[in-house]
Design a protein around this motif. Sequence first.
Motif: not given
Length: 174
Positions: A16, A25, A79, A123
């Motif tokens: 992250t 993000l 992410v 993601c």
Amino acid sequence: MTKKIEVNHTEYLQHTLKALQKGGLLLTSARKDESVNVMTIGWGTVGAIWSLPMFLVMVRPSRLTYDFMEQTKQFTVNVPTEAMSDAVLFCGKNSGRDMNKFAECDFTVTAGNNVSTPMIDECILHYECEVIYTNDFEAERIPEDVAVRCFPQGNYNRVFYGKILSVFANEGLA
């Protein structure tokens, strides 16, 4: 669809933070009418506040996402992989008022498990959050060098305190 497993909110924190520093993000939000939007965020943090796991995100009132989050009090933080850098850039430079960024980026929308806000399947990690508190940046309290660099036209952010309800990662994420 990629197989996702539920993990602790700190388990893949390095992914992250690396993505946050390298391009951003993807924050998704939804309205009560089920319209959805995605935007790139470059400011945020994960931690503990009031003994609760939290993801804090900053969103300007001028953003479409702001209105969505104000309505539903939910969001997801997704992410991206490094291979998604063009899509992350695209979502940061374009408004959901003008287009469906999910369609433009060919994102696969996955229903949230504990929120009505979707996740982006491509993601690798997803935080499902419920807004439990907000506060607004106060212009007079922002250091002058930061104000000049980050807020040349004003338009100060609201901080959304998202209680992390669940986190999902791609199975086998290392």
